[in-house]
Design a protein around this motif. Structure first.
Motif, short mmCIF file in Angstrom:
data_model
loop_
_atom_site.label_atom_id
_atom_site.label_comp_id
_atom_site.label_asym_id
_atom_site.label_seq_id
_atom_site.Cartn_x
_atom_site.Cartn_y
_atom_site.Cartn_z
N PHE A 171 4.06 55.77 68.99
CA PHE A 171 3.32 55.02 67.98
C PHE A 171 3.24 53.55 68.33
O PHE A 171 4.14 53.00 68.96
CB PHE A 171 4.02 55.14 66.62
CG PHE A 171 3.81 56.45 65.93
CD1 PHE A 171 2.84 56.59 64.95
CD2 PHE A 171 4.60 57.55 66.24
CE1 PHE A 171 2.65 57.80 64.30
CE2 PHE A 171 4.41 58.76 65.59
CZ PHE A 171 3.43 58.88 64.62
N GLN A 172 2.19 52.92 67.84
CA GLN A 172 2.04 51.47 68.00
C GLN A 172 3.18 50.74 67.29
O GLN A 172 3.70 49.75 67.78
CB GLN A 172 0.67 51.06 67.42
CG GLN A 172 0.31 49.63 67.64
CD GLN A 172 -1.19 49.39 67.37
OE1 GLN A 172 -1.93 50.29 67.03
NE2 GLN A 172 -1.62 48.16 67.54
N ASP A 173 3.56 51.27 66.13
CA ASP A 173 4.61 50.64 65.33
C ASP A 173 5.86 51.52 65.38
O ASP A 173 5.87 52.61 64.82
CB ASP A 173 4.10 50.52 63.88
CG ASP A 173 5.17 50.02 62.94
OD1 ASP A 173 6.29 49.70 63.41
OD2 ASP A 173 4.89 49.97 61.74
N LYS A 231 -8.97 52.89 68.86
CA LYS A 231 -8.07 53.40 69.90
C LYS A 231 -6.94 54.24 69.31
O LYS A 231 -6.67 55.36 69.75
CB LYS A 231 -7.46 52.23 70.72
CG LYS A 231 -8.51 51.32 71.34
CD LYS A 231 -7.89 50.16 72.09
CE LYS A 231 -7.09 49.19 71.24
NZ LYS A 231 -7.87 48.46 70.22
N SER A 232 -6.26 53.68 68.29
CA SER A 232 -5.15 54.44 67.68
C SER A 232 -5.68 55.70 67.01
O SER A 232 -5.05 56.76 67.07
CB SER A 232 -4.41 53.58 66.65
OG SER A 232 -3.80 52.49 67.27
N SER A 233 -6.84 55.60 66.37
CA SER A 233 -7.42 56.78 65.71
C SER A 233 -7.69 57.87 66.74
O SER A 233 -7.40 59.05 66.49
CB SER A 233 -8.72 56.41 64.99
OG SER A 233 -8.49 55.37 64.07
N LEU A 244 0.32 57.02 74.65
CA LEU A 244 1.06 55.78 74.40
C LEU A 244 0.13 54.79 73.70
O LEU A 244 -0.93 54.44 74.24
CB LEU A 244 1.53 55.18 75.73
CG LEU A 244 2.42 56.07 76.61
CD1 LEU A 244 2.50 55.51 78.02
CD2 LEU A 244 3.81 56.19 76.02
N ASP A 245 0.54 54.36 72.53
CA ASP A 245 -0.28 53.40 71.79
C ASP A 245 0.36 52.02 71.91
O ASP A 245 1.33 51.72 71.22
CB ASP A 245 -0.39 53.84 70.32
CG ASP A 245 -1.54 53.16 69.62
OD1 ASP A 245 -2.15 52.25 70.22
OD2 ASP A 245 -1.85 53.55 68.48
N GLU A 246 -0.16 51.24 72.83
CA GLU A 246 0.36 49.89 73.09
C GLU A 246 1.87 49.86 73.29
O GLU A 246 2.60 49.22 72.53
CB GLU A 246 -0.06 48.94 71.97
CG GLU A 246 -1.57 48.87 71.91
CD GLU A 246 -2.09 47.77 71.03
OE1 GLU A 246 -1.39 46.77 70.89
OE2 GLU A 246 -3.18 47.93 70.51
N PRO A 247 2.34 50.53 74.34
CA PRO A 247 3.79 50.64 74.53
C PRO A 247 4.47 49.34 74.91
O PRO A 247 5.67 49.22 74.79
CB PRO A 247 3.90 51.64 75.67
CG PRO A 247 2.63 51.53 76.42
CD PRO A 247 1.59 51.23 75.39
MG LIG Z 1 -4.20 50.51 67.49
#
Ligand SMILES: [Mg+2]
Ligand SMILES: Nc1ncnc2c1ncn2[C@@H]1O[C@H](COP(=O)(O)OP(=O)(O)OP(=O)(O)O)[C@@H](O)[C@H]1O
Length: 235
Positions: A83-85, A43-45, A160-163
């Motif tokens: 970003f997720q982080d 997903k993030s990729s 949005l990556d896991e907001p």
């Molecule tokens: Mg991810």
């Protein structure tokens, strides 16, 4: 249906020898697209490829009409990325500077950019954060700062990556409401199936391939059933 804001044409992606996305073609034109899948499914990729933060090993990615390889520099001014982080997103020492930065990038003077930052923080009831050191904030507070800085710039497309990963329930509900009202198209990776239930289209990734693609009532239900059928598997 509107023109696709994202097109993947025979896209492959690897980290060194490790193939993450073997061969992916898709066109996304829906206003709300959700990405689901187990940890490490890609997903993030995929989101990084959409933004040009990662380049395909093969094939082409076109985002808001821009080729992510040849037009890479034009993408940040059109497409927002969360970003997720949050620690990977945050560059500046204070909250005010972090939010103002995007406005300066868009040509506003420092003073105008600071005014915007102040106004967006007050809109979210966080005026007292202007001078706060970002690294003194909790994970959820940092995530909120990152979300505000993305939304404030009103990009054409928001990734949005896991907001919601670190947000408390009240902030999560407030943000879910905000996101639902945004006019721009969103692509969001999330494990929050309740929020995704109102989306237009869900892509379920496994091993960098699309395992299911369709409306939430079909895809989320199938995903939930598959996860429950194998509760002992920790991936
Ligand atoms: Mg991810
Ligand atoms: N920097 C990296 N170097 C090498 N491999 C990586 C790197 N980042 C991710 N990967 C690998 O790429 C694959 C896809 O990772 P990705 O981060 O896209 O998954 P994800 O679906 O976002 O997972 P999660 O739900 O945990 O956020 C995984 O197998 C992961 O190990």
């Amino acid at each position: 249906m509107t023109a696709p804001h994202v097109i993947f044409d025979r896209v492959s992606f690897s980290y060194g020898d490790r193939s993450v996305i073997p061969d992916l073609s898709l066109a996304l034109s829906e206003r709300r697209v959700g990405l689901i899948g187990s940890n490490g499914s890609g997903k993030s990729s995929l989101l990084r490829l959409v933004h040009g933060l990662a380049q395909p090993t093969g094939g082409t990615v076109t985002t808001v009409g821009l080729n992510t390889k040849t037009d890479r520099k034009k993408i940040p001014s059109r497409v927002g990325f969360l970003f997720q982080d949050p620690d990977r997103q945050i560059i500046f020492p204070t909250v005010g500077e972090e939010i103002a930065f995007g406005f300066e990038e868009r040509g506003l003077t420092r003073q105008e950019a600071q005014r915007e930052a102040r106004s967006w923080l007050s809109r979210y009831g966080r005026s007292d954060w202007l001078e706060r050191g970002v690294h003194e904030l909790s994970e959820g507070q940092k995530q909120l700062v990152c979300l505000i800085s993305v939304i404030a710039l009103q990009p054409d497309l928001i990734l949005l990556d896991e907001p919601f990963a670190s947000l408390d329930l009240r902030t999560r509900l407030a943000f879910a409401k905000q996101l639902a009202a945004l006019p721009q198209p969103l692509i969001m990776a999330s494990h929050d199936l309740n929020f995704l239930a109102r989306f237009d289209r869900i892509l379920w990734l496994e091993g960098g391939r699309i395992r299911a693609d369709g409306p939430p009532e079909d895809v989320l239900t199938a995903y939930d059933a598959a996860a429950r059928a194998q509760p002992e598997v920790i991936s």
